[in-house]
Design an enzyme around this catalytic site. Structure first.
Site, short mmCIF file in Angstrom:
data_model
loop_
_atom_site.label_atom_id
_atom_site.label_comp_id
_atom_site.label_asym_id
_atom_site.label_seq_id
_atom_site.Cartn_x
_atom_site.Cartn_y
_atom_site.Cartn_z
N HIS A 13 -9.55 -50.23 -41.75
CA HIS A 13 -9.71 -48.87 -42.09
C HIS A 13 -9.97 -48.89 -43.50
CE1 HIS A 13 -8.39 -47.35 -38.04
NE2 HIS A 13 -7.61 -48.50 -38.20
N ASP A 56 -6.51 -54.19 -40.34
CA ASP A 56 -6.10 -52.85 -39.93
C ASP A 56 -6.05 -51.98 -41.32
OD1 ASP A 56 -5.56 -50.74 -38.43
OD2 ASP A 56 -3.51 -51.32 -37.76
N ASP A 57 -4.89 -51.79 -41.78
CA ASP A 57 -4.65 -50.95 -43.11
C ASP A 57 -4.01 -51.98 -44.08
OD1 ASP A 57 -5.39 -48.20 -42.37
OD2 ASP A 57 -3.97 -48.76 -40.57
N HIS A 82 -11.45 -54.74 -37.48
CA HIS A 82 -10.64 -53.64 -37.31
C HIS A 82 -10.11 -53.65 -38.75
CE1 HIS A 82 -6.98 -51.87 -34.79
NE2 HIS A 82 -7.19 -51.31 -36.14
N GLU A 111 -2.10 -50.04 -28.23
CA GLU A 111 -1.23 -50.45 -29.58
C GLU A 111 0.23 -49.94 -29.14
OE1 GLU A 111 -2.04 -48.46 -33.38
OE2 GLU A 111 -0.73 -49.82 -34.45
N HIS A 126 -9.13 -47.41 -30.34
CA HIS A 126 -7.91 -47.83 -30.42
C HIS A 126 -7.18 -47.59 -28.96
CE1 HIS A 126 -8.41 -48.05 -34.60
NE2 HIS A 126 -7.23 -48.51 -35.05
ZN LIG Z 1 -6.20 -49.36 -36.53
#
Ligand SMILES: [Zn+2]
Length: 335
Positions: A12, A270-271, A10, A192, A189
């Site tokens: 990005h 994630d980011d 996961h 969340e 996703h």
């Molecule tokens: Zn994400």
């Protein structure tokens, strides 16, 4: 314990755009930024929720113009990932954002693909997963998937990201059916900011093989049972959840409870350019702030390899490496 080998499922690629690279690419492409001081840019990365992050994030992505830019972005991530013990990266990208900025899809695929082609020399196996921006709706998702099919051999699956609440998975039933017919893997996703009902829909309507985030699944006991019995992986992103205020502090995170329930939870970043660290920093925070022990950390790593879209023999090779790292003598430094 040695550096713990793991898979990152996961991530990005757009969320790995560090302020230093943002400034460099803006200069290269003649794009004005409000400030060219990386620390001043970083200081703005304080978020109220998912949407406040997305608004800033999409603005930054204007600096990505050429195949070379996408290459530089992915190559930098893969170097960092290798340094964090990542053996396998299944990398999300958001082509709708770039096409919307006037960039040809070929430039995106060529740049990312060139970096991935070099990743084996770093000891990292990597593939791409094309994500639909859920807030642009199902019709736009169809259009980008059709546009990407000439590049079908350059990505292994589809995902669903961006603004969650108000855009339930069921909206994307048809485009996921189309992806399945193309033999693409399916993830999304869900859970969340959206509730357990989003996770149910992702499983039942989209047929996903993994759930990205999925932390709110813990609110629904029958869903937890389903996830456990079917061994459906959940790509959890602890530091992201704290940054976007999905949880108040890491100490409040449900990840230990997910492990106690026997769920196939994994750790991901994630980011990471925005959320305080790459996958190694996520493992480290789980160890130091949440008090996970080596057995729990090793379970997370094993889960990550089991959740990969690769053949079983390859998974066993990586799991053996992870087992050896856990057993190795030395300072107690996780990942
Ligand atoms: Zn994400």
């Amino acid at each position: 314990m040695e550096l713990l080998p793991t898979a990152e499922l996961h991530i990005h690629i757009e969320g790995t755009l560090e302020p230093e690279m943002l400034v460099q690419l803006a200069a290269r492409n003649g794009i004005e930024l409000p400030t060219t001081d990386p620390e001043a840019i970083r200081a703005r990365y304080r978020f109220e929720d998912l949407q406040s992050f997305l608004d800033l994030h999409y603005g930054n992505l204007r600096v990505l113009r050429t195949a070379e830019d996408f290459y530089d972005l992915a190559a930098a991530y893969l170097r960092r990932a290798a340094g964090d013990g990542v053996r396998r990266a299944e990398i999300f990208f958001d082509p709708q954002t770039h096409v919307g900025n006037g960039i040809p899809l070929a430039a995106v695929f060529d740049g990312l693909g060139a970096a991935l082609a070099e990743s084996a020399s770093l000891g990292v196996s990597a593939d791409l997963i094309l994500c639909f921006l859920r807030d642009r709706g199902p019709q736009a998702a169809h259009e980008i998937l059709r546009a990407a099919l000439p590049f079908r051999d350059r990505f292994i699956g589809v995902g669903l990201d961006s603004t969650e609440v108000g855009y339930p998975p069921s909206l994307f039933r048809d485009v996921y059916a189309m992806a399945a017919a193309e033999g693409l893997h399916r993830v999304a996703h869900a859970g969340e900011e959206g509730g357990p009902d989003y996770v149910w829909e992702a499983l039942d309507v989209l047929g996903v093989e993994r759930v990205d985030h999925g932390i709110r699944a813990m609110e629904d006991a029958s869903l937890v049972r389903r996830l456990r019995e079917e061994r459906i992986p959940l790509t959890v992103c602890p530091l992201s959840n704290v940054c976007l205020r999905t949880v108040d502090t890491l100490a409040d995170h449900v990840l230990p409870a997910m492990l106690d329930e026997g769920l196939a939870a994994t750790v991901n970043s994630d980011d990471p350019a925005y959320f305080g660290g790459y996958v190694g920093a996520n493992y480290e925070a789980l160890r130091t702030e949440l008090g996970l022990d080596q057995t729990q950390l090793a379970t997370l790593a094993m889960n990550s390899f089991d959740a990969c879209f690769v053949d079983e023999a390859q998974k066993e090779v990586w799991k053996a490496e992870a087992r050896a790292a856990v057993l190795a003598p030395g300072p107690d430094v996780a990942a």
